[in-house]
Design a protein around this motif. Structure first.
Motif, PDB file in Angstrom:
ATOM      1  N   THR A  47      30.274  31.460  15.939  1.00 11.50           N
ATOM      2  CA  THR A  47      29.815  31.624  14.561  1.00 11.50           C
ATOM      3  C   THR A  47      30.132  33.054  14.085  1.00 11.50           C
ATOM      4  O   THR A  47      30.450  33.916  14.889  1.00 11.50           O
ATOM      5  CB  THR A  47      28.291  31.347  14.478  1.00 11.50           C
ATOM      6  OG1 THR A  47      27.891  31.453  13.120  1.00 11.50           O
ATOM      7  CG2 THR A  47      27.490  32.341  15.299  1.00 11.50           C
ATOM      8  N   HIS A  48      30.066  33.289  12.785  1.00 13.54           N
ATOM      9  CA  HIS A  48      30.326  34.627  12.249  1.00 13.54           C
ATOM     10  C   HIS A  48      29.109  35.544  12.441  1.00 13.54           C
ATOM     11  O   HIS A  48      27.981  35.075  12.408  1.00 13.54           O
ATOM     12  CB  HIS A  48      30.622  34.551  10.751  1.00 13.54           C
ATOM     13  CG  HIS A  48      31.972  34.000  10.445  1.00 13.54           C
ATOM     14  ND1 HIS A  48      32.274  32.662  10.540  1.00 13.54           N
ATOM     15  CD2 HIS A  48      33.109  34.626  10.044  1.00 13.54           C
ATOM     16  CE1 HIS A  48      33.540  32.475  10.211  1.00 13.54           C
ATOM     17  NE2 HIS A  48      34.074  33.657   9.905  1.00 13.54           N
ATOM     18  N   HIS A  49      29.370  36.826  12.615  1.00 13.05           N
ATOM     19  CA  HIS A  49      28.304  37.827  12.627  1.00 13.05           C
ATOM     20  C   HIS A  49      28.644  38.927  11.622  1.00 13.05           C
ATOM     21  O   HIS A  49      29.801  39.097  11.247  1.00 13.05           O
ATOM     22  CB  HIS A  49      28.145  38.454  14.017  1.00 13.05           C
ATOM     23  CG  HIS A  49      27.534  37.533  15.021  1.00 13.05           C
ATOM     24  ND1 HIS A  49      26.280  37.007  14.902  1.00 13.05           N
ATOM     25  CD2 HIS A  49      28.034  37.045  16.194  1.00 13.05           C
ATOM     26  CE1 HIS A  49      26.015  36.232  15.951  1.00 13.05           C
ATOM     27  NE2 HIS A  49      27.063  36.229  16.749  1.00 13.05           N
ATOM     28  N   HIS A  50      27.620  39.681  11.258  1.00 11.17           N
ATOM     29  CA  HIS A  50      27.783  40.762  10.263  1.00 11.17           C
ATOM     30  C   HIS A  50      26.969  41.953  10.755  1.00 11.17           C
ATOM     31  O   HIS A  50      25.778  42.059  10.492  1.00 11.17           O
ATOM     32  CB  HIS A  50      27.254  40.254   8.912  1.00 11.17           C
ATOM     33  CG  HIS A  50      27.408  41.226   7.787  1.00 11.17           C
ATOM     34  ND1 HIS A  50      27.467  40.824   6.482  1.00 11.17           N
ATOM     35  CD2 HIS A  50      27.509  42.584   7.778  1.00 11.17           C
ATOM     36  CE1 HIS A  50      27.585  41.905   5.705  1.00 11.17           C
ATOM     37  NE2 HIS A  50      27.613  42.967   6.478  1.00 11.17           N
TER      38      HIS A  50
ATOM     39  N   GLY B  95      21.927  45.840  13.594  1.00 12.77           N
ATOM     40  CA  GLY B  95      21.447  44.463  13.434  1.00 12.77           C
ATOM     41  C   GLY B  95      22.549  43.581  12.905  1.00 12.77           C
ATOM     42  O   GLY B  95      23.681  44.034  12.676  1.00 12.77           O
ATOM     43  N   CYS B  96      22.233  42.300  12.745  1.00 11.26           N
ATOM     44  CA  CYS B  96      23.166  41.363  12.132  1.00 11.26           C
ATOM     45  C   CYS B  96      22.509  40.842  10.869  1.00 11.26           C
ATOM     46  O   CYS B  96      21.351  40.433  10.894  1.00 11.26           O
ATOM     47  CB  CYS B  96      23.484  40.215  13.082  1.00 11.26           C
ATOM     48  SG  CYS B  96      24.477  38.935  12.290  1.00 11.26           S
ATOM     49  N   LYS B  97      23.248  40.879   9.754  1.00 13.53           N
ATOM     50  CA  LYS B  97      22.667  40.481   8.465  1.00 13.53           C
ATOM     51  C   LYS B  97      22.388  38.979   8.397  1.00 13.53           C
ATOM     52  O   LYS B  97      21.615  38.532   7.561  1.00 13.53           O
ATOM     53  CB  LYS B  97      23.591  40.902   7.323  1.00 13.53           C
ATOM     54  CG  LYS B  97      23.421  42.359   6.997  1.00 13.53           C
ATOM     55  CD  LYS B  97      23.979  42.723   5.647  1.00 13.53           C
ATOM     56  CE  LYS B  97      23.720  44.193   5.377  1.00 13.53           C
ATOM     57  NZ  LYS B  97      24.574  44.700   4.287  1.00 13.53           N
ATOM     58  N   ILE B  98      23.050  38.205   9.247  1.00 11.19           N
ATOM     59  CA  ILE B  98      22.854  36.757   9.225  1.00 11.19           C
ATOM     60  C   ILE B  98      21.708  36.347  10.153  1.00 11.19           C
ATOM     61  O   ILE B  98      20.912  35.483   9.817  1.00 11.19           O
ATOM     62  CB  ILE B  98      24.146  36.014   9.667  1.00 11.19           C
ATOM     63  CG1 ILE B  98      25.374  36.573   8.952  1.00 11.19           C
ATOM     64  CG2 ILE B  98      24.019  34.503   9.482  1.00 11.19           C
ATOM     65  CD1 ILE B  98      25.402  36.388   7.464  1.00 11.19           C
ATOM     66  N   HIS B  99      21.687  36.966  11.326  1.00 13.11           N
ATOM     67  CA  HIS B  99      20.701  36.572  12.343  1.00 13.11           C
ATOM     68  C   HIS B  99      19.722  37.732  12.558  1.00 13.11           C
ATOM     69  O   HIS B  99      19.998  38.650  13.331  1.00 13.11           O
ATOM     70  CB  HIS B  99      21.431  36.187  13.634  1.00 13.11           C
ATOM     71  CG  HIS B  99      22.552  35.220  13.399  1.00 13.11           C
ATOM     72  ND1 HIS B  99      23.890  35.567  13.488  1.00 13.11           N
ATOM     73  CD2 HIS B  99      22.516  33.912  13.034  1.00 13.11           C
ATOM     74  CE1 HIS B  99      24.627  34.510  13.194  1.00 13.11           C
ATOM     75  NE2 HIS B  99      23.827  33.498  12.920  1.00 13.11           N
ATOM     76  N   ASP B 100      18.601  37.651  11.879  1.00 12.01           N
ATOM     77  CA  ASP B 100      17.603  38.736  11.827  1.00 12.01           C
ATOM     78  C   ASP B 100      17.126  39.250  13.175  1.00 12.01           C
ATOM     79  O   ASP B 100      16.786  40.415  13.310  1.00 12.01           O
ATOM     80  CB  ASP B 100      16.357  38.237  11.073  1.00 12.01           C
ATOM     81  CG  ASP B 100      16.559  38.259   9.589  1.00 12.01           C
ATOM     82  OD1 ASP B 100      17.575  38.858   9.159  1.00 12.01           O
ATOM     83  OD2 ASP B 100      15.719  37.687   8.869  1.00 12.01           O
ATOM     84  N   TRP B 101      17.053  38.348  14.147  1.00 11.14           N
ATOM     85  CA  TRP B 101      16.479  38.746  15.446  1.00 11.14           C
ATOM     86  C   TRP B 101      17.448  39.568  16.285  1.00 11.14           C
ATOM     87  O   TRP B 101      17.040  40.165  17.274  1.00 11.14           O
ATOM     88  CB  TRP B 101      16.069  37.489  16.223  1.00 11.14           C
ATOM     89  CG  TRP B 101      17.230  36.618  16.577  1.00 11.14           C
ATOM     90  CD1 TRP B 101      18.035  36.741  17.680  1.00 11.14           C
ATOM     91  CD2 TRP B 101      17.746  35.524  15.827  1.00 11.14           C
ATOM     92  NE1 TRP B 101      19.020  35.787  17.650  1.00 11.14           N
ATOM     93  CE2 TRP B 101      18.867  35.024  16.528  1.00 11.14           C
ATOM     94  CE3 TRP B 101      17.371  34.914  14.617  1.00 11.14           C
ATOM     95  CZ2 TRP B 101      19.620  33.946  16.061  1.00 11.14           C
ATOM     96  CZ3 TRP B 101      18.123  33.831  14.168  1.00 11.14           C
ATOM     97  CH2 TRP B 101      19.229  33.360  14.881  1.00 11.14           C
ATOM     98  N   MET B 102      18.719  39.616  15.889  1.00 10.30           N
ATOM     99  CA  MET B 102      19.707  40.368  16.677  1.00 10.30           C
ATOM    100  C   MET B 102      19.460  41.867  16.468  1.00 10.30           C
ATOM    101  O   MET B 102      19.575  42.370  15.356  1.00 10.30           O
ATOM    102  CB  MET B 102      21.131  40.017  16.236  1.00 10.30           C
ATOM    103  CG  MET B 102      21.574  38.634  16.679  1.00 10.30           C
ATOM    104  SD  MET B 102      23.228  38.205  16.086  1.00 10.30           S
ATOM    105  CE  MET B 102      24.255  39.399  16.931  1.00 10.30           C
ATOM    106  N   LYS B 103      19.090  42.549  17.548  1.00  9.94           N
ATOM    107  CA  LYS B 103      18.827  43.983  17.427  1.00  9.94           C
ATOM    108  C   LYS B 103      19.460  44.729  18.591  1.00  9.94           C
ATOM    109  O   LYS B 103      19.207  44.402  19.749  1.00  9.94           O
ATOM    110  CB  LYS B 103      17.319  44.235  17.394  1.00  9.94           C
ATOM    111  CG  LYS B 103      16.731  43.858  16.046  1.00  9.94           C
ATOM    112  CD  LYS B 103      15.274  44.225  15.930  1.00  9.94           C
ATOM    113  CE  LYS B 103      14.753  43.953  14.540  1.00  9.94           C
ATOM    114  NZ  LYS B 103      14.236  42.613  14.348  1.00  9.94           N
TER     115      LYS B 103
END
Ligand code: CU
Length: 215
Positions: free
Chosen positions: A90-93, A127-135
């Motif tokens: 999937t895409h990440h940002h 962080g990732c703008k799509i997946h909030d929990w990614m830190k």
């Protein structure tokens, strides 16, 4: 052949004096870290705030995989870069609003990963703008002089020899600002000791990302 022992003796004398010289240049600080309950803290990173790095800059990799950063924490030196390859389907940002370094990758999947160069010491949260929990967290220090504590909460850090050295500490579960815990450590005869009692957050259970739909 008779001259060989003499040659060896000369080598021994030379290497002994080289060892003496290098021990004059360095001091060792023994750091001990415990948590609020007095238990030893493993994986705290102790680093010197003095000194700079003269080595070639490196690029450290923090992948985005299984909907998270891996590793979630990296320590680098001023001048180094961090690369964020996307290993998911999937895409990440990837982005950061940190004062030390702001960046924004826009959405991407395959191809060239976002690479960010860090020119200032400090702490950067990504962080990732799509997946909030990614830190992800990046600690940038002025030199390579940093070390992690072992299971006993102890680390020995080699620092430039002098009267004192200023040290910093960080742990991924530390409560509050890590800069509050900076200390000046006195050095005597090439040795010093430092100890910290840190308030840590509880360990998080890993969230399962299976059986979810992402975009
Ligand atoms: Cu993402």
């Amino acid at each position: 052949m008779r001259q060989l022992p003499l040659f060896l003796a000369a080598v021994l004398v030379l290497s002994a004096s080289a060892a003496k010289k290098s021990s004059k240049k360095w001091a060792a600080v023994e750091a001990t870290v415990v948590d609020q309950k007095g238990n030893p803290v493993e994986d705290a990173i102790v680093f010197t705030l003095d000194g700079t790095s003269s080595r070639k800059a490196k690029t450290i990799v923090m992948v985005m995989k299984d909907m998270d950063f891996a590793p979630k924490f990296v320590a680098v030196t001023v001048g180094d870069s961090v690369s964020f390859p996307n290993r998911d389907t999937t895409h990440h940002h990837v982005y950061s609003f940190s004062k030390i370094k702001k960046f924004d990758s826009r959405l991407y999947k395959d191809g060239k990963p976002k690479v960010v160069k860090f020119n200032k010491a400090g702490l950067v949260k990504a962080g990732c703008k799509i997946h909030d929990w990614m830190k992800g967290t990046i600690l940038i220090t002025t030199s390579d002089r940093r070390v992690f504590t072992d299971a006993g909460g102890v680390a020995v850090l080699k620092v430039a020899r002098g009267k004192s050295v200023r040290l910093g500490i960080y742990h991924p579960r530390l409560r509050g600002k890590h800069t509050k815990h900076e200390v000046d450590v006195a050095l005597r005869k090439g040795k010093g000791t430092a100890s910290w009692k840190l308030k840590l957050k509880k360990k998080k259970k890993k969230k399962s990302t299976r059986n979810k739909v992402y975009y």
